[in-house]
Design an enzyme around this catalytic site. Structure first.
Site, PDB file in Angstrom:
ATOM      1  N   LYS A  85      41.420 -39.952   8.049  1.00 36.22           N
ATOM      2  CA  LYS A  85      41.291 -41.350   7.631  1.00 36.22           C
ATOM      3  C   LYS A  85      40.156 -42.056   8.366  1.00 36.22           C
ATOM      4  O   LYS A  85      39.764 -43.161   7.989  1.00 36.22           O
ATOM      5  CB  LYS A  85      42.600 -42.102   7.851  1.00 36.22           C
ATOM      6  N   LYS A 131      37.931 -31.369   8.383  1.00 38.29           N
ATOM      7  CA  LYS A 131      39.348 -31.694   8.216  1.00 38.29           C
ATOM      8  C   LYS A 131      39.497 -33.072   7.576  1.00 38.29           C
ATOM      9  O   LYS A 131      38.729 -33.989   7.871  1.00 38.29           O
ATOM     10  CB  LYS A 131      40.055 -31.678   9.581  1.00 38.29           C
ATOM     11  N   LYS A 169      36.058 -35.697  21.746  1.00 42.33           N
ATOM     12  CA  LYS A 169      36.288 -37.140  21.742  1.00 42.33           C
ATOM     13  C   LYS A 169      35.504 -37.888  22.810  1.00 42.33           C
ATOM     14  O   LYS A 169      35.302 -39.099  22.698  1.00 42.33           O
ATOM     15  CB  LYS A 169      37.790 -37.433  21.889  1.00 42.33           C
TER      16      LYS A 169
END
Length: 327
Positions: free
Chosen positions: A195, A192, A111
């Site tokens: 959204k 994976k 991240k």
């Protein structure tokens, strides 16, 4: 009795991957132990968030918890920021953990990569997660593959704290789901389902209309073999669709494969769409009802009150053992 804790970040829409990988399991766990299901909105602040959206997403997640079948008479549902002991113990866990441990976390590396600005919270996220779990004498934590490393950190923190300050925390055990723990993207089975994927056809949102679900499943990638069988290594896309089918019906993958023996992907996808729609429509109807219900706020207030009572007992013990003065 098992004491089970799990938390989900309020981040907007939820996919069928979130449901199968974690949330569906929460309903079953209610019969296995004393469950606490937290809306971890403090964790959401590790990256910038619009204040109004965060409020909306928090209430939406609460409604979704109830819509999938979590019973507030069996389980404790609450918002993390409503129980100040989470942040308080989070700081003490930061003072117990080591920089090197946090910098090695895979999620932090992923991240923070390529970002000009990285918050301190993104680095110390696992310390707050450890606090979330340890506050409630948690014995078991349902985790997916992406959170296993963080739970190991939690276990290390509990053991380190106990060794330094005396027996304080229970060392929690992971509950790793074997089937459906990681649902993959409909357009790329190597990734994976998420959204955040710019291609909305790559995931099925829990609130998708039936026609949208049909369209997405019809367009889901498969392979050129044309045979419905489970082979995660050689047929990852079809295996992913079989996993979704099995999770929605409760049937075994073996039985599903037998059903489609000698039949192509067309029939399989058509039936899969029906199975997914039958699973999601009742959830969607419940969700609309809960979002309009004033009872939602009452449930969250009651949950926070119950969680606070449990957390404050733990914090009293922590402070005494650390030598922090309480008056």
């Amino acid at each position: 009795m098992k004491k089970i804790f799990s938390g989900v970040q309020p981040s907007g829409s939820f996919t069928i991957g979130n449901y199968i990988g974690a949330m569906k399991r929460f309903v079953d766990l209610q019969d296995e132990g004393d469950c606490l299901f937290c809306i971890v909105n403090l964790h959401s602040l590790t990256v910038p968030k619009d204040a109004e959206l965060l409020r909306q997403y928090t209430m939406q997640l609460a409604a979704m918890y109830l819509s999938i079948g979590i019973d507030p008479n069996k389980s404790t549902i609450f918002i993390q920021s409503q129980v100040p002991e989470h942040a308080e113990l989070g700081w003490l866990m930061q003072c117990t953990g080591y920089i090197g441990e946090l910098e090695r976390m895979t999620q932090y590396k992923d991240k923070s990569q390529g970002k000009e600005v990285v918050t301190v919270g993104l680095l110390t996220y696992p310390a707050l997660m450890a606090a979330d779990i340890l506050l409630y004498n948690t014995t078991h934590v349902p985790v997916g593959e992406d959170q296993k490393q963080h739970l190991e950190f939690t276990r290390d923190m509990a053991q380190r704290f106990n060794k330094k300050y005396g027996e304080t925390f229970i060392v929690p055990e992971p509950m790793i789901q074997q089937l459906g723990g990681r649902i993959m993207s409909l357009d790329d089975p190597s990734k994976k389902m998420s959204k955040s994927n710019p291609n909305s056809g790559s995931y099925i949102a829990l609130l998708d209309e039936p026609k949208a679900i049909e369209k997405k499943i019809k367009r889901a990638v498969t392979d050129s073999e044309g045979v419905v069988r489970y082979d995660k290594e050689n047929k990852p896309a079809v295996s992913n669709l079989l996993t979704i089918y099995a999770a929605c019906t409760g049937d075994s993958i073996e039985n599903i494969v037998k059903t489609y023996e000698g039949r192509g992907y067309g029939d399989f996808k058509k039936d899969l769409a029906e199975v997914v729609i039958e699973t999601l429509v009742p959830i969607q109807e419940n969700y609309k009802r809960w979002m309009d219900s004033p009872e939602l706020h009452t449930i969250l207030k009651n949950g926070a009150h119950k969680a606070h009572a449990l957390a404050s007992e733990t914090m009293d013990k922590v402070k005494r053992n650390m030598g922090l003065v309480t008056l």
